[in-house]
Each structure stands twice: as structure tokens, then as C-alpha cells.
Motif scaffolding. Structure first.
Motif, PDB file in Angstrom:
ATOM      1  N   ARG A  34       3.049   1.626   6.012  1.00  7.61           N
ATOM      2  CA  ARG A  34       2.374   0.534   5.305  1.00  7.61           C
ATOM      3  C   ARG A  34       0.878   0.583   5.598  1.00  7.61           C
ATOM      4  NH1 ARG A  34       6.044  -4.991   5.413  1.00  7.61           N
ATOM      5  NH2 ARG A  34       7.950  -4.041   4.522  1.00  7.61           N
ATOM      6  N   VAL A  35       0.097   0.126   4.622  1.00 11.82           N
ATOM      7  CA  VAL A  35      -1.346   0.000   4.789  1.00 11.82           C
ATOM      8  C   VAL A  35      -1.731  -1.420   4.392  1.00 11.82           C
ATOM      9  CG1 VAL A  35      -3.631   0.889   4.191  1.00 11.82           C
ATOM     10  CG2 VAL A  35      -1.641   2.427   4.159  1.00 11.82           C
ATOM     11  N   PRO A  36      -2.397  -2.174   5.280  1.00 12.44           N
ATOM     12  CA  PRO A  36      -2.741  -3.557   4.949  1.00 12.44           C
ATOM     13  C   PRO A  36      -3.943  -3.625   4.014  1.00 12.44           C
ATOM     14  CG  PRO A  36      -3.617  -2.994   7.091  1.00 12.44           C
ATOM     15  CD  PRO A  36      -2.804  -1.808   6.654  1.00 12.44           C
ATOM     16  N   LEU A 267      14.416   2.924 -10.315  1.00 12.42           N
ATOM     17  CA  LEU A 267      13.303   2.415  -9.540  1.00 12.42           C
ATOM     18  C   LEU A 267      13.193   0.907  -9.715  1.00 12.42           C
ATOM     19  CD1 LEU A 267      10.697   5.121 -10.615  1.00 12.42           C
ATOM     20  CD2 LEU A 267      12.219   5.187  -8.642  1.00 12.42           C
ATOM     21  N   GLN A 268      12.867   0.197  -8.632  1.00  7.13           N
ATOM     22  CA  GLN A 268      12.794  -1.252  -8.698  1.00  7.13           C
ATOM     23  C   GLN A 268      11.519  -1.801  -8.059  1.00  7.13           C
ATOM     24  OE1 GLN A 268      16.422  -3.024  -7.254  1.00  7.13           O
ATOM     25  NE2 GLN A 268      17.705  -1.808  -8.608  1.00  7.13           N
ATOM     26  N   GLY A 269      10.454  -1.042  -8.033  1.00 12.36           N
ATOM     27  CA  GLY A 269       9.181  -1.516  -7.500  1.00 12.36           C
ATOM     28  C   GLY A 269       8.327  -2.116  -8.599  1.00 12.36           C
ATOM     29  N   LEU A 270       7.028  -2.268  -8.344  1.00 10.96           N
ATOM     30  CA  LEU A 270       6.101  -2.723  -9.359  1.00 10.96           C
ATOM     31  C   LEU A 270       6.092  -1.745 -10.530  1.00 10.96           C
ATOM     32  CD1 LEU A 270       3.119  -3.774  -7.071  1.00 10.96           C
ATOM     33  CD2 LEU A 270       4.258  -5.285  -8.703  1.00 10.96           C
ATOM     34  N   PRO A 271       5.887  -2.236 -11.757  1.00 14.46           N
ATOM     35  CA  PRO A 271       5.850  -1.328 -12.911  1.00 14.46           C
ATOM     36  C   PRO A 271       4.842  -0.185 -12.747  1.00 14.46           C
ATOM     37  CG  PRO A 271       5.990  -3.599 -13.655  1.00 14.46           C
ATOM     38  CD  PRO A 271       5.793  -3.652 -12.165  1.00 14.46           C
ATOM     39  N   ASP A 289       3.851   1.489  -3.538  1.00 14.72           N
ATOM     40  CA  ASP A 289       4.290   0.183  -4.021  1.00 14.72           C
ATOM     41  C   ASP A 289       3.634  -0.930  -3.211  1.00 14.72           C
ATOM     42  OD1 ASP A 289       5.744  -1.585  -5.590  1.00 14.72           O
ATOM     43  OD2 ASP A 289       7.479  -1.569  -4.258  1.00 14.72           O
ATOM     44  N   GLY A 290       3.533  -2.109  -3.807  1.00 13.29           N
ATOM     45  CA  GLY A 290       3.083  -3.272  -3.055  1.00 13.29           C
ATOM     46  C   GLY A 290       4.149  -3.730  -2.074  1.00 13.29           C
ATOM     47  N   ILE A 291       3.762  -4.583  -1.144  1.00 14.75           N
ATOM     48  CA  ILE A 291       4.720  -5.131  -0.178  1.00 14.75           C
ATOM     49  C   ILE A 291       5.179  -6.497  -0.681  1.00 14.75           C
ATOM     50  CG2 ILE A 291       5.080  -5.904   2.197  1.00 14.75           C
ATOM     51  CD1 ILE A 291       2.888  -3.949   3.043  1.00 14.75           C
ATOM     52  N   PRO A 292       6.447  -6.650  -1.035  1.00 19.02           N
ATOM     53  CA  PRO A 292       6.929  -7.934  -1.543  1.00 19.02           C
ATOM     54  C   PRO A 292       7.202  -8.925  -0.411  1.00 19.02           C
ATOM     55  CG  PRO A 292       8.735  -6.394  -1.450  1.00 19.02           C
ATOM     56  CD  PRO A 292       7.502  -5.629  -1.002  1.00 19.02           C
ATOM     57  N   ASP A 293       7.417 -10.191  -0.794  1.00 20.62           N
ATOM     58  CA  ASP A 293       7.753 -11.190   0.211  1.00 20.62           C
ATOM     59  C   ASP A 293       9.245 -11.138   0.516  1.00 20.62           C
ATOM     60  OD1 ASP A 293       9.064 -12.498  -1.887  1.00 20.62           O
ATOM     61  OD2 ASP A 293       7.420 -13.899  -2.237  1.00 20.62           O
ATOM     62  N   ALA A 294       9.710 -12.083   1.332  1.00 22.10           N
ATOM     63  CA  ALA A 294      11.111 -12.074   1.762  1.00 22.10           C
ATOM     64  C   ALA A 294      12.074 -12.210   0.589  1.00 22.10           C
ATOM     65  CB  ALA A 294      11.351 -13.186   2.781  1.00 22.10           C
ATOM     66  N   GLN A 301      -0.491 -13.105  -2.517  1.00 21.16           N
ATOM     67  CA  GLN A 301      -0.611 -13.054  -1.059  1.00 21.16           C
ATOM     68  C   GLN A 301      -0.012 -11.781  -0.466  1.00 21.16           C
ATOM     69  OE1 GLN A 301       0.422 -16.127  -2.653  1.00 21.16           O
ATOM     70  NE2 GLN A 301      -1.784 -16.543  -2.549  1.00 21.16           N
ATOM     71  N   MET A 302       0.207 -10.784  -1.312  1.00 17.55           N
ATOM     72  CA  MET A 302       0.729  -9.519  -0.784  1.00 17.55           C
ATOM     73  C   MET A 302      -0.156  -9.025   0.360  1.00 17.55           C
ATOM     74  SD  MET A 302       2.052  -6.978  -3.828  1.00 17.55           S
ATOM     75  CE  MET A 302       0.611  -7.255  -4.857  1.00 17.55           C
ATOM     76  N   PRO A 303       0.430  -8.638   1.496  1.00 16.60           N
ATOM     77  CA  PRO A 303      -0.386  -8.213   2.637  1.00 16.60           C
ATOM     78  C   PRO A 303      -0.907  -6.789   2.553  1.00 16.60           C
ATOM     79  CG  PRO A 303       1.926  -8.135   3.220  1.00 16.60           C
ATOM     80  CD  PRO A 303       1.861  -8.740   1.845  1.00 16.60           C
TER      81      PRO A 303
END
Length: 313
Positions: A34-36, A267-271, A289-294, A301-303
Motif C-alpha cells: 500500500r502507498v498512502p 475484477l471488482q476494484g475501481l473501474p 486500486d484505491g483502498i476501500p473502507d470496511a 476519505q480513501m487513505p
């Protein structure tokens, strides 16, 4: 001249692999790192524009596992090690209209940048970030890319000011030059693949559809005899003779040259992440891909971002 390798080509918790039919190909999804988001050099830029969150959406790979992320909000290409350690950044002007990065077989990074006023620039940088060679094509303000089946990347330069101006180049890795090509690149919907001792040709049947799922490809042998039909848009082929096709924004199918379906990935990430997957020579699939919430949602607010791999078995 040695052409760009197939590993560069041209594309996890959420990206589950779902197989249809009895299949000999499976994929195990896992998160590499991951990269913040943030302002430090080892973070990526993100901003909100008109209510939309603008985040990195493209990347490339090299043969040693480095990941080069297009950090567009910071106007740079950021290189990370396979375990996510930030190593170096390659900056470019904020006025750039198009950006393309390619890591060659010597671990040199090629940057191709188009600017509506300055033309098209290319620069070759060594693994330490030192500029080895550069050049500018003042006449051309736009480029498009066409990788073919013998690992050669054709760069087609054009001009928004002069619609008649067009020229094709290839990357000469030994001389560090964009070398002018005097013959036209092969058609984009024609492919050639070797399986065992035989060569097969794959050609998309002409149609008026823009939907991947509506495309059909005809497979023929050296004698031009019909072998099979394959659905979708061809996006990758392995040295062993497997053909990857896109049947939609999220569905990737794996075929044998005889037309048999060997595997399927949903695939089920961001388009944008699903559209920009990458492959390596072993047929593994990578995604930024972005980091989703719980709850699995992508919010403002994606970190940060994460690099995912579908490991092929």
C-alpha cells in the motif's frame, strides 16, 4: 535493437478471482503493498475537483518487480520496490498533456511526454535517475501506442495543428533512441501466436460495436484454416500460447489457441483500476486500486492506493 518486453505490458481483497467451467487456469489474488496519500515523497498525491476524487490510475512494471506509478497530481512517475519501498521520482512539467513510462530490459526508464505547445519529448533515465538521452519532436503534439506480438512497441506521433503530419517510431534500447520506422505497424486487431511448433493467427471479425463482449476473433493456422472463434478483445498473449481477452470492464477470459476457455477472472476494484491492468511474462495480472473502507466503499476519505496481484496457477 531489443524491443520492450512482454512483462511491461502494456494491466487483493476486493479483486476476487471467479472461475467458470472446468478450468486449468486459476488466479490467487493478493495485495503486494500500500502507498498512502500525503505530501511526503513516499506518498501519492490526491485532490478533489468538482466533487470528484482524482487519484493515480495508471502504472507500469519492470522485469525485476519495480512498480512505476503515475503520480499525476505531483507531476511525476514514482518508483517503488516490489515490497512498497519508495525509491525515486521522475518529474515532468505540469503542462504535459500525455504521459507514458516504459521500463526497458536494462532497467532504464523511458518517459514520453506530449505538450500542446512544446511538442513531444522523450527522455531515457538510468536506474539512479540520471538522464542518459533525450530529444524533442517539435512538430508532433500527440502520440498513441501500439504494441505488437514480437514485443515491439510502436509509437505513432501526430499533430493537432497539422492533421496530415504522422510518423511511427520504435524504441532502440541499445542506442537509447526513438528510431524512425519506415514501414507501417501491423494492424491492431491482428495477432500472431506460437504454440508448440505451430503458428496461429488471430483476427477480430469486423463489427460496428464498441463493446468488448460483442467482439469475436477468428483463429486460423498457417494454412489459413479456421481453428476456433474466441470472444472479447485480445489484450495479452503468453509465450505458451494462451490468449487473454476482455469481455467487459471487469471480465478477463483466458483461452487456448484451440478456442477452449481455460479460466475467467472477474475484477471488482475501481473501474479505472480494472481498465488499467498489467501483465508479466508468466501471465500474472496486476492492478493499482484505491483502498476501500470496511464496507468495501471508495470514498473521498480513501487513505491511499494498493498494488494487487492475481498470481496465475
Amino acid at each position: 535493437m531489443q524491443g520492450p518486453r512482454r512483462a511491461i505490458l502494456f494491466l487483493s481483497l476486493l479483486c476476487a478471482a471467479s472461475l467458470g467451467y472446468a478450468s486449468s487456469v486459476t488466479f490467487t489474488p493478493r495485495e503486494l503493498f500500500r502507498v498512502p496519500f500525503g505530501k511526503s515523497r513516499d506518498a501519492l498525491g490526491a485532490r478533489i475537483d468538482g466533487g470528484n476524487v482524482l487519484i493515480p490510475r495508471d502504472f507500469t512494471l519492470d522485469e525485476t518487480g519495480h512498480v512505476y506509478i503515475y503520480d499525476s497530481n505531483n507531476h511525476r512517475i514514482a518508483r517503488f520496490s516490489r515490497d512498497g519501498k519508495y525509491e525515486i521520482g521522475f518529474t515532468y512539467p505540469a503542462t504535459a498533456q500525455q504521459i507514458f513510462a516504459h521500463a526497458d530490459s536494462h532497467e532504464n526508464l523511458w518517459l514520453l511526454i506530449s505538450d500542446p505547445e512544446r511538442g513531444t519529448y522523450y527522455g531515457v533515465y538510468d536506474p539512479r535517475g540520471q538522464l542518459l538521452k533525450s530529444g524533442t519532436f517539435l512538430r508532433f503534439t500527440h502520440f498513441r501506442l501500439h504494441p505488437d506480438d514480437d514485443f515491439t512497441l510502436h509509437i505513432i506521433l501526430s499533430s493537432e495543428k497539422d492533421r496530415t503530419a504522422m510518423q511511427t517510431y520504435i524504441l532502440d534500447e541499445e542506442k537509447l533512441l526513438m528510431r524512425r520506422e519506415n514501414t507501417a505497424p501491423p494492424p491492431e486487431n491482428h495477432h500472431q501466436i506460437r504454440s508448440g511448433e505451430h503458428v496461429y493467427f488471430i483476427d477480430q471479425v469486423p463489427d460496428a460495436s464498441k463493446e468488448d463482449a460483442h467482439h469475436v476473433n477468428r483463429v486460423t493456422d498457417e494454412a489459413h484454416r479456421g481453428i476456433a472463434n474466441i470472444r472479447g478483445t485480445v489484450i495479452y498473449m503468453t509465450p505458451e500460447g494462451n490468449v487473454y481477452t476482455r469481455e467487459g470492464d471487469r471480465e478477463i477470459d483466458v483461452y487456448d489457441v484451440d478456442g477452449s476457455l481455460k479460466g475467467k477472472v472477474i475484477l471488482q476494484g475501481l473501474p479505472a483500476a480494472c481498465a488499467a491492468i498489467r501483465f508479466d511474462a508468466a501471465g500474472n495480472i496486476y492492478e493499482l486500486d484505491g483502498i476501500p473502507d470496511a464496507a468495501g466503499q471508495y470514498t473521498a476519505q480513501m487513505p491511499g492506493m494498493r498494488v494487487l496481484q492475481y498470481e496465475r496457477h
